[in-house]
Scaffold this active site. Structure first.
Site, PDB file in Angstrom:
ATOM      1  CE1 TYR A   1      14.006 -20.218  -6.973  1.00 33.86           C
ATOM      2  CE2 TYR A   1      14.756 -18.274  -5.771  1.00 33.86           C
ATOM      3  CZ  TYR A   1      14.931 -19.598  -6.153  1.00 33.86           C
ATOM      4  OH  TYR A   1      16.020 -20.286  -5.720  1.00 33.86           O
TER       5      TYR A   1
ATOM      6  CB  THR B   1       7.647  -7.885  -0.508  1.00 39.45           C
ATOM      7  OG1 THR B   1       7.079  -9.155  -0.847  1.00 39.45           O
ATOM      8  CG2 THR B   1       7.334  -6.884  -1.592  1.00 39.45           C
TER       9      THR B   1
ATOM     10  CE1 TYR C   1     -22.102 -26.434   5.923  1.00 35.61           C
ATOM     11  CE2 TYR C   1     -20.774 -27.120   7.788  1.00 35.61           C
ATOM     12  CZ  TYR C   1     -21.998 -26.782   7.254  1.00 35.61           C
ATOM     13  OH  TYR C   1     -23.118 -26.800   8.041  1.00 35.61           O
TER      14      TYR C   1
ATOM     15  CG  PHE D   1     -21.347 -16.139  16.714  1.00 36.81           C
ATOM     16  CD1 PHE D   1     -20.544 -15.340  17.516  1.00 36.81           C
ATOM     17  CD2 PHE D   1     -22.377 -16.838  17.310  1.00 36.81           C
ATOM     18  CE1 PHE D   1     -20.741 -15.241  18.875  1.00 36.81           C
ATOM     19  CE2 PHE D   1     -22.593 -16.746  18.676  1.00 36.81           C
ATOM     20  CZ  PHE D   1     -21.774 -15.948  19.456  1.00 36.81           C
TER      21      PHE D   1
ATOM     22  CB  CYS E   1     -20.090 -32.523  17.475  1.00 29.64           C
ATOM     23  SG  CYS E   1     -21.549 -33.559  17.505  1.00 29.64           S
TER      24      CYS E   1
HETATM   25  N1  LIG Z   1       9.068 -17.363  -4.781  1.00 34.32           N
HETATM   26  C1  LIG Z   1       7.811 -17.717  -4.864  1.00 34.32           C
HETATM   27  O1  LIG Z   1       7.466 -18.890  -5.019  1.00 34.32           O
HETATM   28  C2  LIG Z   1       6.727 -16.689  -4.824  1.00 34.32           C
HETATM   29  C3  LIG Z   1       5.417 -17.071  -5.137  1.00 34.32           C
HETATM   30  C4  LIG Z   1       4.427 -16.117  -5.137  1.00 34.32           C
HETATM   31  C5  LIG Z   1       4.720 -14.808  -4.797  1.00 34.32           C
HETATM   32  N2  LIG Z   1       5.980 -14.469  -4.467  1.00 34.32           N
HETATM   33  C6  LIG Z   1       6.245 -13.056  -4.157  1.00 34.32           C
HETATM   34  O2  LIG Z   1       6.837 -12.452  -5.314  1.00 34.32           O
HETATM   35  C7  LIG Z   1       7.806 -11.495  -4.929  1.00 34.32           C
HETATM   36  C8  LIG Z   1       9.150 -11.851  -5.533  1.00 34.32           C
HETATM   37  O3  LIG Z   1       9.569 -13.080  -4.995  1.00 34.32           O
HETATM   38  P1  LIG Z   1      10.858 -13.823  -5.540  1.00 34.32           P
HETATM   39  O4  LIG Z   1      10.908 -15.121  -4.800  1.00 34.32           O
HETATM   40  O5  LIG Z   1      10.831 -13.841  -7.022  1.00 34.32           O
HETATM   41  O6  LIG Z   1      12.005 -12.825  -5.030  1.00 34.32           O
HETATM   42  P2  LIG Z   1      13.569 -12.855  -5.412  1.00 34.32           P
HETATM   43  O7  LIG Z   1      14.287 -12.319  -4.244  1.00 34.32           O
HETATM   44  O8  LIG Z   1      13.951 -14.161  -5.988  1.00 34.32           O
HETATM   45  O9  LIG Z   1      13.664 -11.772  -6.595  1.00 34.32           O
HETATM   46  C9  LIG Z   1      13.447 -10.429  -6.400  1.00 34.32           C
HETATM   47  C10 LIG Z   1      14.254  -9.655  -7.426  1.00 34.32           C
HETATM   48  O10 LIG Z   1      13.917  -8.274  -7.352  1.00 34.32           O
HETATM   49  C11 LIG Z   1      15.088  -7.556  -7.690  1.00 34.32           C
HETATM   50  N3  LIG Z   1      14.946  -6.129  -7.349  1.00 34.32           N
HETATM   51  C12 LIG Z   1      15.078  -5.521  -6.151  1.00 34.32           C
HETATM   52  N4  LIG Z   1      14.861  -4.198  -6.269  1.00 34.32           N
HETATM   53  C13 LIG Z   1      14.596  -3.951  -7.562  1.00 34.32           C
HETATM   54  C14 LIG Z   1      14.277  -2.801  -8.315  1.00 34.32           C
HETATM   55  N5  LIG Z   1      14.179  -1.602  -7.748  1.00 34.32           N
HETATM   56  N6  LIG Z   1      14.094  -2.914  -9.643  1.00 34.32           N
HETATM   57  C15 LIG Z   1      14.166  -4.106 -10.237  1.00 34.32           C
HETATM   58  N7  LIG Z   1      14.439  -5.262  -9.580  1.00 34.32           N
HETATM   59  C16 LIG Z   1      14.652  -5.182  -8.260  1.00 34.32           C
HETATM   60  C17 LIG Z   1      16.187  -8.279  -6.930  1.00 34.32           C
HETATM   61  O11 LIG Z   1      17.468  -7.966  -7.408  1.00 34.32           O
HETATM   62  C18 LIG Z   1      15.774  -9.733  -7.210  1.00 34.32           C
HETATM   63  O12 LIG Z   1      16.392 -10.229  -8.379  1.00 34.32           O
HETATM   64  C19 LIG Z   1       7.779 -11.466  -3.399  1.00 34.32           C
HETATM   65  O13 LIG Z   1       6.885 -10.473  -2.986  1.00 34.32           O
HETATM   66  C20 LIG Z   1       7.249 -12.832  -3.031  1.00 34.32           C
HETATM   67  O14 LIG Z   1       6.626 -12.833  -1.769  1.00 34.32           O
HETATM   68  C21 LIG Z   1       6.994 -15.372  -4.494  1.00 34.32           C
END
Ligand SMILES: NC(=O)c1ccc[n+]([C@@H]2O[C@H](COP(=O)([O-])OP(=O)(O)OC[C@H]3O[C@@H](n4cnc5c(N)ncnc54)[C@H](O)[C@@H]3O)[C@@H](O)[C@H]2O)c1
Length: 437
Positions: free
Chosen positions: A11, A87, A256, A262, A268
């Site tokens: 994503y 992650t 705010y 603390f 209230c």
């Molecule tokens: N999805 C969201 O809306 C969103 C928003 C903000 C932050 N995040 C954070 O961004 C990170 C990614 O989220 P996502 O939803 O895109 O995850 P996802 O699971 O959709 O994509 C992760 C990709 O990483 C790839 N991958 C794994 N090991 C790899 C490696 N060694 N080398 C290259 N690619 C590798 C996987 O094959 C997968 O395609 C996470 O930490 C998530 O918490 C996600």
């Protein structure tokens, strides 16, 4: 034009590739999943998301987007690598950085043979301290030096799925945590065209902000739903209530109350929270969030007392006893509970409160003071200096303009600040400590 590799084509990575190309950069995607690599290499997104097909296609058409499964190709042909690797939660709840560190390792191996500076940007949500761990790992594997041959930056992603492209191109703010000026300037140049505020922070601040944001968003949802459940039982339109709630941008939707320090108190907040919990309980509405707020507040007062015990002071001073500055109102004051707790630990105590002194001198509310704190009134002293003189530990619960000087002039006295005086001249002194900050 920057030359960027994006590791992780899910994503975040997919949207990132499309949008970075839209900003005019050359982008190479890299993933361990060959199907995702093949899709990006054909100009096709790996996810279903509004606008991403179009934006991806535009970048692909002009030759700005490519993809590879080879970290060597991705790193050697680019100046910066954005890590968007997953992650997920481990069984115990922690965010598992195994995939991320595996990507870091593969990048480090390429940095070993690279002669130009390389920036590794962690976009994934990671536990605080991950940047430092990644930098140390790269140094170990590559034999290169952080800040000289490479840099690691934390640049959390704030997009919401469903409107990720719009969010990427119009972020609420851009946060970069990095200790290398060269890397910061490079990333600034990438993000400046988006026009949003770019904020440089310590790497750990950048790392934890996503946890804080998302936990608060979860709290907002559950708070709204608990209010909704109570309102429904009482035949009140919860949407009217919450719309009204959101209109107050001074106290409700505002900075705010968002200052760690603390506990709350006063006439209230505790009273009305209890009243709302009673309404819920008497209507058989289970509200775990609302019903645990008072408990959290009590735990917080306890935390201060635990710190007092750890410091080991036998003579304690408290600056401020009323529930907040500018009033002689003692109702439900958290500072009174703190004072009672200090006495309970067997410490001697002296208290300075400007407004209680005025109340005593002018005999305003004197009956009320005698009724509420007969046990604490004899401990009130006339001058803030007297509290410092009598104490080996001084707890500050309200601001006082004399405090910075007193802290500087009394290095043998420990000061525990619950409000943050915000005075640069004392913040690094060894006898001065922030509580909760
Ligand atoms: N999805 C969201 O809306 C969103 C928003 C903000 C932050 N995040 C954070 O961004 C990170 C990614 O989220 P996502 O939803 O895109 O995850 P996802 O699971 O959709 O994509 C992760 C990709 O990483 C790839 N991958 C794994 N090991 C790899 C490696 N060694 N080398 C290259 N690619 C590798 C996987 O094959 C997968 O395609 C996470 O930490 C998530 O918490 C996600």
């Amino acid at each position: 034009m920057a030359s960027i590799s994006v590791f992780g084509l899910g994503y975040v990575g997919c949207v990132g590739i499309a949008c970075l190309a839209k900003l005019g950069h050359r982008v190479i995607g890299c993933d361990v999943d060959i199907n995702k690599v093949n899709r990006i290499a054909s100009g096709l997104p790996t996810i279903v998301e509004r606008d991403v097909d179009e934006v991806m296609h535009e970048g692909y058409k002009v030759g700005l987007i490519s993809a590879t499964s080879s970290p060597f190709e991705a790193v050697s042909k680019t100046d910066v690598s954005f890590l968007c690797v997953g992650t997920p939660n481990a069984a115990d709840g922690r965010l598992d950085t195994t995939y991320l560190m595996s990507a870091v390792r593969s990048i480090a191996e390429v940095i070993r043979s690279k002669s130009t500076f390389h920036i590794v940007v962690i976009r994934s949500t990671v536990p605080p301290g991950t940047n430092a761990v990644a930098a140390a790992l790269i140094e170990k594997i590559s034999g290169k030096r952080e800040g000289i041959n490479f840099a690691v930056a934390s640049n959390p992603e704030f997009l919401r799925e469903g409107m990720a492209v719009a969010d990427y191109l119009n972020p609420p703010l851009t946060v970069i945590g990095c200790e290398c000026r060269r890397a910061l300037d490079y990333l600034r140049r990438i993000y400046e065209p988006l026009g949003s505020e770019i904020i440089e922070v310590e790497p750990k601040v950048a790392e934890i902000i996503k946890f804080v944001n998302n936990s608060y968003h979860a709290l907002k949802v559950t708070f709204g739903n608990e209010i909704g459940a109570i309102c429904k039982k009482l035949d009140i339109d919860s949407h009217s209530v919450m719309e009204l709630f959101c209109k107050d941008t001074q106290l409700n939707i505002s900075p705010y109350y968002f200052k760690p320090g603390f506990a709350y108190g006063g006439s209230c907040l505790p009273k009305d929270l209890r009243g709302l919990n009673f309404l819920a309980e008497s209507n058989q509405v289970d509200v775990p969030v609302l019903s645990s707020i008072e408990c959290s507040n009590n735990v917080h007062i306890q935390r201060v007392l635990e710190r007092v015990q750890e410091i080991g002071a036998r003579s304690v001073g408290i600056i401020g006893l009323t529930f907040k500055a500018g009033t002689d109102d003692l109702r439900n004051s958290a500072a009174i509970r703190l004072a009672e707790g200090v006495l309970g630990k067997g410490c001697s105590l002296s208290i300075y409160d400007r407004y209680l002194n005025i109340a005593q001198d002018t005999e305003t509310n004197l009956r009320e003071l005698n009724r509420r704190i007969p046990h604490l009134l004899p401990l009130l002293v006339k001058n803030v200096e007297d509290v410092v003189e009598n104490s080996s530990l001084v707890i500050i619960t309200v601001r006082n303009p004399k405090m910075p000087e007193l802290i500087r002039d009394n290095p043998e006295v420990h000061f525990l600040d619950l409000v943050r005086l915000k005075d640069q001249s004392v913040e690094t002194l060894p006898n001065y400590e922030g509580f909760c900050w």
